[in-house]
Design a protein around this motif. Sequence first.
Motif, short mmCIF file in Angstrom:
data_model
loop_
_atom_site.label_atom_id
_atom_site.label_comp_id
_atom_site.label_asym_id
_atom_site.label_seq_id
_atom_site.Cartn_x
_atom_site.Cartn_y
_atom_site.Cartn_z
N SER A 3 0.85 -1.19 0.00
CA SER A 3 0.00 0.00 0.00
C SER A 3 0.89 1.24 0.00
CB SER A 3 -0.89 0.02 1.25
OG SER A 3 -1.51 1.29 1.37
N TYR A 4 0.52 2.20 -0.83
CA TYR A 4 1.26 3.46 -0.88
C TYR A 4 0.56 4.54 -0.06
CZ TYR A 4 3.80 1.01 -4.44
OH TYR A 4 4.56 0.06 -5.08
N ASP A 38 -2.28 1.34 -6.00
CA ASP A 38 -1.44 0.33 -5.33
C ASP A 38 -0.89 -0.71 -6.30
OD1 ASP A 38 -1.59 1.51 -2.81
OD2 ASP A 38 -3.45 0.46 -2.33
#
Length: 71
Positions: A3-4, A38
Motif C-alpha cells: 500500500s502506498y 497500489d
Amino acid sequence: MISYGPMWETMRRKNVTTYTLINKYKFSKGTLDSLKHDRNISTATLNDICRMLDCRVEDVLAYIPDGEENE
C-alpha cells in the motif's frame, strides 16, 4: 499487498502536492496513477520518491499481509 497510503500522508505532512511532483520534479502521471491504485513500481522509482520527499521507504509504502486489506 503493498500500500502506498503512507506516501500520501508524507506528502501532506511535507506540503507536497501531486502538481508539485509533476511540474517541479517531472514525475510521471502514469506512475502517480499506479501509486494511487497500489500497483507495482520499480525500486528506481521508489528511490526517486524517497529523494524527492526526503524520506525513508517506510514513509512511502506499507506491507499489508493478504487477507488483511479490508480489516
